[in-house]
Design an enzyme around this catalytic site. Structure first.
Site, PDB file in Angstrom:
ATOM      1  CE  LYS A  63     -38.745 -32.297 -32.829  1.00 38.85           C
ATOM      2  NZ  LYS A  63     -37.273 -32.315 -32.898  1.00 38.85           N
ATOM      3  CG  MET A  97     -54.177 -16.227 -20.490  1.00 45.48           C
ATOM      4  SD  MET A  97     -54.856 -16.862 -18.947  1.00 45.48           S
ATOM      5  CE  MET A  97     -53.699 -16.189 -17.762  1.00 45.48           C
ATOM      6  CE1 TYR A 126     -54.875  -6.886 -17.281  1.00 49.80           C
ATOM      7  CE2 TYR A 126     -54.433  -8.290 -19.193  1.00 49.80           C
ATOM      8  CZ  TYR A 126     -55.092  -8.060 -17.982  1.00 49.80           C
ATOM      9  OH  TYR A 126     -55.947  -8.997 -17.487  1.00 49.80           O
ATOM     10  NE  ARG A 144     -30.662 -31.362 -29.778  1.00 46.72           N
ATOM     11  CZ  ARG A 144     -31.724 -31.188 -30.553  1.00 46.72           C
ATOM     12  NH1 ARG A 144     -32.499 -30.124 -30.390  1.00 46.72           N
ATOM     13  NH2 ARG A 144     -32.015 -32.044 -31.507  1.00 46.72           N
TER      14      ARG A 144
HETATM   15  C1  LIG Z   1     -36.908 -32.055 -34.273  1.00 46.77           C
HETATM   16  C2  LIG Z   1     -35.878 -32.876 -34.930  1.00 46.77           C
HETATM   17  C3  LIG Z   1     -35.924 -33.114 -36.310  1.00 46.77           C
HETATM   18  C4  LIG Z   1     -36.875 -32.390 -37.234  1.00 46.77           C
HETATM   19  O1  LIG Z   1     -36.342 -31.115 -37.501  1.00 46.77           O
HETATM   20  P1  LIG Z   1     -37.032 -30.106 -38.512  1.00 46.77           P
HETATM   21  O2  LIG Z   1     -36.081 -28.955 -38.539  1.00 46.77           O
HETATM   22  O3  LIG Z   1     -38.346 -29.761 -37.922  1.00 46.77           O
HETATM   23  O4  LIG Z   1     -37.162 -30.792 -39.815  1.00 46.77           O
HETATM   24  C5  LIG Z   1     -35.031 -34.018 -36.852  1.00 46.77           C
HETATM   25  N1  LIG Z   1     -34.103 -34.630 -36.061  1.00 46.77           N
HETATM   26  C6  LIG Z   1     -34.011 -34.387 -34.740  1.00 46.77           C
HETATM   27  C7  LIG Z   1     -32.958 -35.078 -33.953  1.00 46.77           C
HETATM   28  C8  LIG Z   1     -34.877 -33.500 -34.129  1.00 46.77           C
HETATM   29  O5  LIG Z   1     -34.748 -33.243 -32.826  1.00 46.77           O
END
Ligand SMILES: *Cc1c(COP(=O)(O)O)cnc(C)c1O
Length: 377
Positions: A51, A320, A272, A150
Protein backbone atom coordinates in the site's frame (compact mmCIF):
# COMPACT_ATOMS: atom_id res chain seq x y z
CA UNK A 1 41.37 23.50 -12.07
CA UNK A 2 38.63 23.45 -14.68
CA UNK A 3 35.64 24.70 -12.71
CA UNK A 4 33.31 22.46 -14.68
CA UNK A 5 35.27 19.44 -13.54
CA UNK A 6 35.01 20.14 -9.82
CA UNK A 7 34.56 16.79 -8.15
CA UNK A 8 31.24 16.19 -6.43
CA UNK A 9 32.04 15.18 -2.89
CA UNK A 10 30.11 12.03 -2.35
CA UNK A 11 31.00 8.53 -1.36
CA UNK A 12 28.90 5.80 -2.94
CA UNK A 13 26.28 7.76 -4.79
CA UNK A 14 26.51 8.34 -8.48
CA UNK A 15 25.06 11.77 -9.19
CA UNK A 16 22.75 12.96 -11.92
CA UNK A 17 22.84 16.41 -13.45
CA UNK A 18 20.28 18.64 -11.82
CA UNK A 19 19.26 16.32 -9.01
CA UNK A 20 19.77 17.46 -5.45
CA UNK A 21 18.65 14.40 -3.55
CA UNK A 22 19.11 10.69 -4.16
CA UNK A 23 16.81 8.00 -2.86
CA UNK A 24 18.52 4.68 -3.40
CA UNK A 25 16.38 1.58 -3.10
CA UNK A 26 18.21 -1.69 -2.82
CA UNK A 27 15.92 -4.24 -4.46
CA UNK A 28 18.37 -7.06 -3.72
CA UNK A 29 18.13 -6.26 0.00
CA UNK A 30 14.34 -6.12 -0.34
CA UNK A 31 14.39 -9.60 -1.87
CA UNK A 32 16.61 -10.92 0.90
CA UNK A 33 14.23 -9.45 3.46
CA UNK A 34 11.33 -11.21 1.76
CA UNK A 35 13.32 -14.44 1.77
CA UNK A 36 14.08 -14.05 5.47
CA UNK A 37 10.44 -13.38 6.35
CA UNK A 38 9.32 -16.32 4.21
CA UNK A 39 11.77 -18.60 5.99
CA UNK A 40 10.60 -17.30 9.37
CA UNK A 41 6.92 -18.04 8.68
CA UNK A 42 7.45 -21.35 6.83
CA UNK A 43 5.49 -23.56 6.34
CA UNK A 44 3.17 -20.56 6.10
CA UNK A 45 3.57 -18.17 3.15
CA UNK A 46 4.56 -14.51 3.18
CA UNK A 47 2.53 -11.94 1.27
CA UNK A 48 3.73 -8.36 0.75
CA UNK A 49 1.91 -5.23 1.87
CA UNK A 50 2.53 -2.68 -0.89
CA UNK A 51 0.00 0.00 0.00
CA UNK A 52 0.94 3.68 -0.32
CA UNK A 53 3.18 2.98 -3.32
CA UNK A 54 5.01 0.24 -1.42
CA UNK A 55 5.53 2.49 1.60
CA UNK A 56 6.79 5.19 -0.75
CA UNK A 57 9.46 3.08 -2.43
CA UNK A 58 7.68 2.45 -5.75
CA UNK A 59 5.03 -0.24 -6.05
CA UNK A 60 5.96 -1.18 -9.60
CA UNK A 61 9.64 -1.89 -8.83
CA UNK A 62 8.95 -3.42 -5.42
CA UNK A 63 6.24 -5.75 -6.72
CA UNK A 64 8.41 -6.82 -9.66
CA UNK A 65 11.30 -7.69 -7.36
CA UNK A 66 9.08 -9.53 -4.89
CA UNK A 67 7.29 -11.47 -7.60
CA UNK A 68 10.68 -12.62 -8.89
CA UNK A 69 11.39 -13.78 -5.33
CA UNK A 70 8.22 -15.90 -5.32
CA UNK A 71 5.72 -13.54 -3.69
CA UNK A 72 2.21 -14.08 -5.04
CA UNK A 73 -0.03 -12.16 -2.59
CA UNK A 74 -0.01 -8.36 -2.55
CA UNK A 75 -2.05 -6.17 -0.20
CA UNK A 76 -2.95 -2.54 -0.85
CA UNK A 77 -5.25 -0.21 1.07
CA UNK A 78 -7.40 1.29 -1.68
CA UNK A 79 -9.18 -0.14 -4.70
CA UNK A 80 -7.54 2.49 -6.92
CA UNK A 81 -4.11 1.28 -5.83
CA UNK A 82 -5.11 -2.25 -6.78
CA UNK A 83 -6.47 -1.18 -10.17
CA UNK A 84 -3.18 0.57 -10.93
CA UNK A 85 -1.16 -2.42 -9.87
CA UNK A 86 -3.23 -5.16 -11.50
CA UNK A 87 -1.84 -4.83 -15.08
CA UNK A 88 1.72 -4.71 -13.73
CA UNK A 89 1.52 -8.08 -12.00
CA UNK A 90 1.19 -11.48 -13.67
CA UNK A 91 -2.12 -13.28 -13.40
CA UNK A 92 -0.69 -15.80 -10.94
CA UNK A 93 -0.96 -13.13 -8.22
CA UNK A 94 -3.69 -11.99 -5.88
CA UNK A 95 -4.13 -8.30 -5.12
CA UNK A 96 -6.16 -7.68 -1.99
CA UNK A 97 -7.77 -4.37 -0.93
CA UNK A 98 -7.49 -3.97 2.84
CA UNK A 99 -9.87 -1.06 3.31
CA UNK A 100 -12.75 -2.86 1.64
CA UNK A 101 -15.03 -1.41 -1.00
CA UNK A 102 -17.16 1.69 -1.19
CA UNK A 103 -20.75 0.99 -2.22
CA UNK A 104 -20.88 0.99 -6.02
CA UNK A 105 -17.26 -0.08 -6.47
CA UNK A 106 -18.03 -3.80 -6.40
CA UNK A 107 -18.43 -4.27 -10.17
CA UNK A 108 -15.16 -2.56 -11.06
CA UNK A 109 -13.37 -4.56 -8.37
CA UNK A 110 -14.79 -7.83 -9.67
CA UNK A 111 -14.11 -6.95 -13.30
CA UNK A 112 -10.51 -6.01 -12.55
CA UNK A 113 -9.95 -9.35 -10.86
CA UNK A 114 -9.18 -7.80 -7.50
CA UNK A 115 -9.92 -9.38 -4.15
CA UNK A 116 -11.67 -7.17 -1.60
CA UNK A 117 -11.35 -7.49 2.14
CA UNK A 118 -14.91 -7.59 3.45
CA UNK A 119 -15.01 -5.75 6.75
CA UNK A 120 -18.67 -6.03 7.63
CA UNK A 121 -21.84 -8.00 7.04
CA UNK A 122 -23.02 -5.17 4.76
CA UNK A 123 -19.91 -5.49 2.58
CA UNK A 124 -20.32 -9.25 2.46
CA UNK A 125 -23.93 -8.92 1.31
CA UNK A 126 -23.03 -6.40 -1.39
CA UNK A 127 -20.23 -8.66 -2.66
CA UNK A 128 -22.52 -11.67 -2.76
CA UNK A 129 -25.17 -9.61 -4.58
CA UNK A 130 -22.54 -8.59 -7.13
CA UNK A 131 -21.52 -12.21 -7.60
CA UNK A 132 -25.18 -13.01 -8.23
CA UNK A 133 -25.53 -10.22 -10.80
CA UNK A 134 -22.40 -11.36 -12.62
CA UNK A 135 -23.31 -15.01 -12.34
CA UNK A 136 -19.90 -15.73 -10.89
CA UNK A 137 -18.26 -16.95 -7.74
CA UNK A 138 -16.22 -14.04 -6.40
CA UNK A 139 -13.18 -14.34 -4.12
CA UNK A 140 -12.86 -12.35 -0.91
CA UNK A 141 -10.92 -12.09 2.31
CA UNK A 142 -13.01 -11.75 5.48
CA UNK A 143 -11.53 -9.48 8.12
CA UNK A 144 -12.60 -9.68 11.76
CA UNK A 145 -12.12 -7.12 14.49
CA UNK A 146 -10.27 -8.90 17.29
CA UNK A 147 -9.81 -5.85 19.47
CA UNK A 148 -8.32 -3.00 17.45
CA UNK A 149 -11.72 -1.41 16.72
CA UNK A 150 -10.52 -0.17 13.36
CA UNK A 151 -11.66 -2.46 10.54
CA UNK A 152 -13.28 -5.84 10.40
CA UNK A 153 -16.51 -7.67 11.12
CA UNK A 154 -17.56 -6.80 14.68
CA UNK A 155 -18.26 -9.67 17.12
CA UNK A 156 -22.03 -9.10 17.04
CA UNK A 157 -22.21 -9.74 13.27
CA UNK A 158 -20.27 -13.00 13.32
CA UNK A 159 -23.07 -15.50 13.82
CA UNK A 160 -25.23 -13.99 11.10
CA UNK A 161 -22.26 -13.80 8.76
CA UNK A 162 -21.36 -17.47 9.36
CA UNK A 163 -24.93 -18.50 8.56
CA UNK A 164 -25.21 -16.33 5.45
CA UNK A 165 -21.81 -17.44 4.20
CA UNK A 166 -22.76 -21.10 4.57
CA UNK A 167 -25.96 -20.48 2.61
CA UNK A 168 -24.67 -18.17 -0.13
CA UNK A 169 -22.45 -20.27 -2.38
CA UNK A 170 -21.16 -17.41 -4.56
CA UNK A 171 -18.46 -15.92 -2.34
CA UNK A 172 -15.25 -17.87 -2.06
CA UNK A 173 -13.38 -16.93 1.11
CA UNK A 174 -9.64 -17.18 0.42
CA UNK A 175 -8.61 -16.22 3.95
CA UNK A 176 -10.03 -15.00 7.21
CA UNK A 177 -7.87 -12.27 8.65
CA UNK A 178 -7.41 -9.87 11.51
CA UNK A 179 -4.84 -7.21 12.37
CA UNK A 180 -2.74 -6.87 15.50
CA UNK A 181 -2.71 -3.50 17.23
CA UNK A 182 0.49 -3.98 19.26
CA UNK A 183 2.54 -6.52 17.30
CA UNK A 184 5.68 -4.39 17.54
CA UNK A 185 5.51 -4.65 21.35
CA UNK A 186 6.52 -8.24 22.02
CA UNK A 187 5.34 -8.18 25.66
CA UNK A 188 2.03 -6.41 25.17
CA UNK A 189 -0.82 -8.54 26.54
CA UNK A 190 -3.17 -7.34 23.80
CA UNK A 191 -1.34 -9.68 21.41
CA UNK A 192 -2.46 -12.71 23.45
CA UNK A 193 -6.00 -11.33 23.71
CA UNK A 194 -6.25 -10.87 19.95
CA UNK A 195 -4.79 -14.34 19.32
CA UNK A 196 -7.35 -15.90 21.65
CA UNK A 197 -10.17 -14.05 19.86
CA UNK A 198 -8.80 -15.11 16.48
CA UNK A 199 -8.85 -18.74 17.64
CA UNK A 200 -12.53 -18.42 18.54
CA UNK A 201 -13.24 -16.99 15.09
CA UNK A 202 -11.22 -19.72 13.38
CA UNK A 203 -13.41 -22.27 15.19
CA UNK A 204 -16.60 -20.44 14.11
CA UNK A 205 -15.39 -20.31 10.49
CA UNK A 206 -13.80 -23.74 10.55
CA UNK A 207 -11.87 -24.90 7.51
CA UNK A 208 -10.88 -21.42 6.33
CA UNK A 209 -7.23 -20.36 6.06
CA UNK A 210 -5.93 -17.78 8.48
CA UNK A 211 -4.03 -14.59 7.60
CA UNK A 212 -2.91 -12.76 10.73
CA UNK A 213 0.63 -11.47 11.29
CA UNK A 214 2.04 -8.18 10.06
CA UNK A 215 5.81 -7.58 10.38
CA UNK A 216 5.78 -7.47 14.16
CA UNK A 217 3.41 -10.45 14.34
CA UNK A 218 5.84 -12.59 12.37
CA UNK A 219 8.36 -12.22 15.21
CA UNK A 220 5.80 -13.03 17.90
CA UNK A 221 6.15 -16.69 16.97
CA UNK A 222 4.41 -19.42 15.02
CA UNK A 223 1.07 -19.06 16.83
CA UNK A 224 0.58 -15.80 14.99
CA UNK A 225 1.56 -16.90 11.49
CA UNK A 226 -1.60 -18.58 10.24
CA UNK A 227 -1.30 -19.66 6.62
CA UNK A 228 -0.40 -16.26 5.15
CA UNK A 229 1.56 -13.46 6.83
CA UNK A 230 1.29 -9.81 5.72
CA UNK A 231 4.58 -8.01 6.31
CA UNK A 232 5.07 -4.43 5.18
CA UNK A 233 7.65 -2.39 7.07
CA UNK A 234 10.07 -5.29 7.64
CA UNK A 235 10.33 -5.86 3.88
CA UNK A 236 11.48 -2.27 3.53
CA UNK A 237 14.09 -2.59 6.27
CA UNK A 238 12.11 -1.11 9.17
CA UNK A 239 12.44 -2.70 12.59
CA UNK A 240 9.53 -5.10 13.22
CA UNK A 241 9.88 -5.10 17.02
CA UNK A 242 10.47 -2.03 19.16
CA UNK A 243 13.44 -2.15 21.49
CA UNK A 244 15.04 -5.18 19.86
CA UNK A 245 17.88 -5.40 17.35
CA UNK A 246 16.50 -5.08 13.82
CA UNK A 247 16.87 -8.42 12.00
CA UNK A 248 16.11 -6.86 8.61
CA UNK A 249 18.51 -5.40 6.07
CA UNK A 250 18.25 -1.71 5.23
CA UNK A 251 16.66 -1.10 1.84
CA UNK A 252 16.63 2.68 1.61
CA UNK A 253 19.40 5.21 1.52
CA UNK A 254 18.87 8.94 1.21
CA UNK A 255 21.60 11.40 0.29
CA UNK A 256 20.93 15.10 -0.09
CA UNK A 257 23.06 17.78 -1.73
CA UNK A 258 24.56 20.79 -0.05
CA UNK A 259 23.23 23.87 -1.85
CA UNK A 260 25.12 26.55 0.09
CA UNK A 261 27.72 26.86 2.82
CA UNK A 262 28.69 29.80 5.01
CA UNK A 263 30.76 30.61 8.06
CA UNK A 264 29.01 32.77 10.65
CA UNK A 265 30.03 34.40 13.94
CA UNK A 266 28.50 33.66 17.33
CA UNK A 267 25.07 35.22 17.76
CA UNK A 268 23.89 34.60 14.20
CA UNK A 269 20.21 33.78 13.66
CA UNK A 270 19.48 30.76 11.50
CA UNK A 271 16.30 30.02 9.57
CA UNK A 272 12.64 31.06 9.87
CA UNK A 273 11.72 32.94 12.98
CA UNK A 274 15.39 33.40 13.83
CA UNK A 275 14.63 30.57 16.18
CA UNK A 276 18.18 29.28 16.34
CA UNK A 277 21.03 31.56 17.35
CA UNK A 278 24.60 30.27 17.04
CA UNK A 279 26.37 30.10 20.38
CA UNK A 280 29.82 30.29 18.78
CA UNK A 281 31.30 30.78 15.33
CA UNK A 282 29.98 28.03 13.08
CA UNK A 283 30.26 26.59 9.60
CA UNK A 284 26.75 26.06 8.27
CA UNK A 285 25.56 24.08 5.28
CA UNK A 286 22.10 24.34 3.73
CA UNK A 287 20.87 21.10 2.20
CA UNK A 288 18.21 20.54 -0.46
CA UNK A 289 15.45 18.75 1.42
CA UNK A 290 12.76 19.94 3.78
CA UNK A 291 9.36 19.00 5.07
CA UNK A 292 7.93 18.80 1.56
CA UNK A 293 10.50 16.05 0.97
CA UNK A 294 9.37 14.04 3.95
CA UNK A 295 11.74 15.37 6.59
CA UNK A 296 9.28 16.62 9.20
CA UNK A 297 9.44 20.08 10.65
CA UNK A 298 9.63 18.42 14.04
CA UNK A 299 13.30 17.66 13.24
CA UNK A 300 13.95 21.36 13.90
CA UNK A 301 16.94 21.65 16.26
CA UNK A 302 16.67 17.89 16.97
CA UNK A 303 17.66 15.74 14.00
CA UNK A 304 20.95 15.44 12.18
CA UNK A 305 22.58 14.34 8.96
CA UNK A 306 25.95 12.65 8.55
CA UNK A 307 29.02 13.17 6.44
CA UNK A 308 31.72 10.53 6.49
CA UNK A 309 30.30 9.32 9.77
CA UNK A 310 30.39 12.77 11.39
CA UNK A 311 27.10 13.96 12.88
CA UNK A 312 25.94 17.36 11.64
CA UNK A 313 23.00 18.62 13.73
CA UNK A 314 20.04 20.34 12.10
CA UNK A 315 19.98 23.95 13.26
CA UNK A 316 16.98 26.23 13.03
CA UNK A 317 13.62 25.39 11.57
CA UNK A 318 13.25 22.85 8.81
CA UNK A 319 11.95 24.74 5.75
CA UNK A 320 9.73 23.36 3.00
CA UNK A 321 12.56 22.65 0.58
CA UNK A 322 15.72 22.95 2.62
CA UNK A 323 17.25 22.89 6.06
CA UNK A 324 20.50 24.06 7.58
CA UNK A 325 22.97 21.86 9.40
CA UNK A 326 25.95 22.74 11.57
CA UNK A 327 29.06 21.39 9.86
CA UNK A 328 31.55 22.87 12.32
CA UNK A 329 32.65 19.35 13.32
CA UNK A 330 34.09 18.85 9.84
CA UNK A 331 37.43 20.35 8.79
CA UNK A 332 37.03 23.67 7.01
CA UNK A 333 36.25 23.30 3.31
CA UNK A 334 35.02 19.70 3.61
CA UNK A 335 31.51 20.58 2.46
CA UNK A 336 30.88 22.69 -0.59
CA UNK A 337 28.22 23.14 -3.24
CA UNK A 338 27.27 19.68 -4.51
CA UNK A 339 28.56 17.68 -1.52
CA UNK A 340 26.14 14.94 -0.52
CA UNK A 341 25.22 14.34 3.10
CA UNK A 342 23.62 11.16 4.41
CA UNK A 343 20.08 11.45 5.74
CA UNK A 344 19.35 7.71 5.78
CA UNK A 345 22.15 5.21 5.45
CA UNK A 346 24.82 3.37 7.37
CA UNK A 347 25.05 6.02 10.10
CA UNK A 348 21.39 6.86 10.50
CA UNK A 349 18.51 4.40 10.33
CA UNK A 350 14.87 5.06 9.60
CA UNK A 351 14.19 4.55 13.29
CA UNK A 352 16.82 7.16 14.25
CA UNK A 353 15.16 9.78 12.05
CA UNK A 354 11.70 8.75 13.23
CA UNK A 355 12.69 9.04 16.87
CA UNK A 356 14.24 12.47 16.38
CA UNK A 357 11.07 13.58 14.58
CA UNK A 358 8.78 12.13 17.23
CA UNK A 359 7.14 9.70 14.85
CA UNK A 360 7.49 6.16 13.50
CA UNK A 361 9.55 4.70 10.67
CA UNK A 362 6.35 4.14 8.63
CA UNK A 363 5.58 7.84 8.50
CA UNK A 364 9.12 8.78 7.51
CA UNK A 365 9.22 6.17 4.75
CA UNK A 366 5.79 6.92 3.29
CA UNK A 367 6.49 10.67 3.29
CA UNK A 368 9.71 10.66 1.30
CA UNK A 369 7.88 11.94 -1.74
CA UNK A 370 8.69 12.42 -5.38
CA UNK A 371 11.37 15.07 -5.51
CA UNK A 372 14.39 12.83 -5.11
CA UNK A 373 16.18 11.15 -7.97
CA UNK A 374 15.22 7.52 -7.40
CA UNK A 375 17.79 4.83 -7.97
CA UNK A 376 16.93 1.14 -7.93
CA UNK A 377 19.78 -1.26 -7.40
C1 LIG B 1 -0.34 -1.97 6.86
C2 LIG B 1 -0.88 -3.29 7.24
C3 LIG B 1 -0.05 -4.41 7.33
C4 LIG B 1 1.46 -4.32 7.27
O1 LIG B 1 1.93 -3.90 8.53
P1 LIG B 1 3.48 -3.78 8.85
O2 LIG B 1 3.49 -3.40 10.30
O3 LIG B 1 4.01 -2.71 7.97
O4 LIG B 1 4.10 -5.09 8.58
C5 LIG B 1 -0.63 -5.64 7.54
N1 LIG B 1 -1.98 -5.76 7.68
C6 LIG B 1 -2.80 -4.69 7.64
C7 LIG B 1 -4.26 -4.89 7.83
C8 LIG B 1 -2.29 -3.42 7.43
O5 LIG B 1 -3.11 -2.37 7.43
Amino acid sequence: MDRHALPVQNRDVETAAGASGYLTIDLAALRRNYQKLSATVAPATAAAVVKANAYGLGARQVCGALHAQGCRHFFVAHLLEAIELRPLLPSDTQIVVLNGLQPGAEISCAEAGIVPVLNSLEQFRRWSLTAGKLGRILPAVLQFDTGMSRLGVPPEERTTLAAELAACGNVEVLFIMSHLACADEADNGQNDDQLAEMRLIAAEFAGLDLCFANSGGIFLGGDYHGVLARPGIALYGGAPTAGRPNPMEPVVRLDVAVIQTRTVPAGTRVGYGGAHVTSSAARLATIAAGYADGLPRSLTDRGAVFYDGVRLPIVGRVSMDSMTVDATALPEGTLSLGSLVEVLGPHQTLEDVAEAAGTISYEILTSLGRRYERRYR
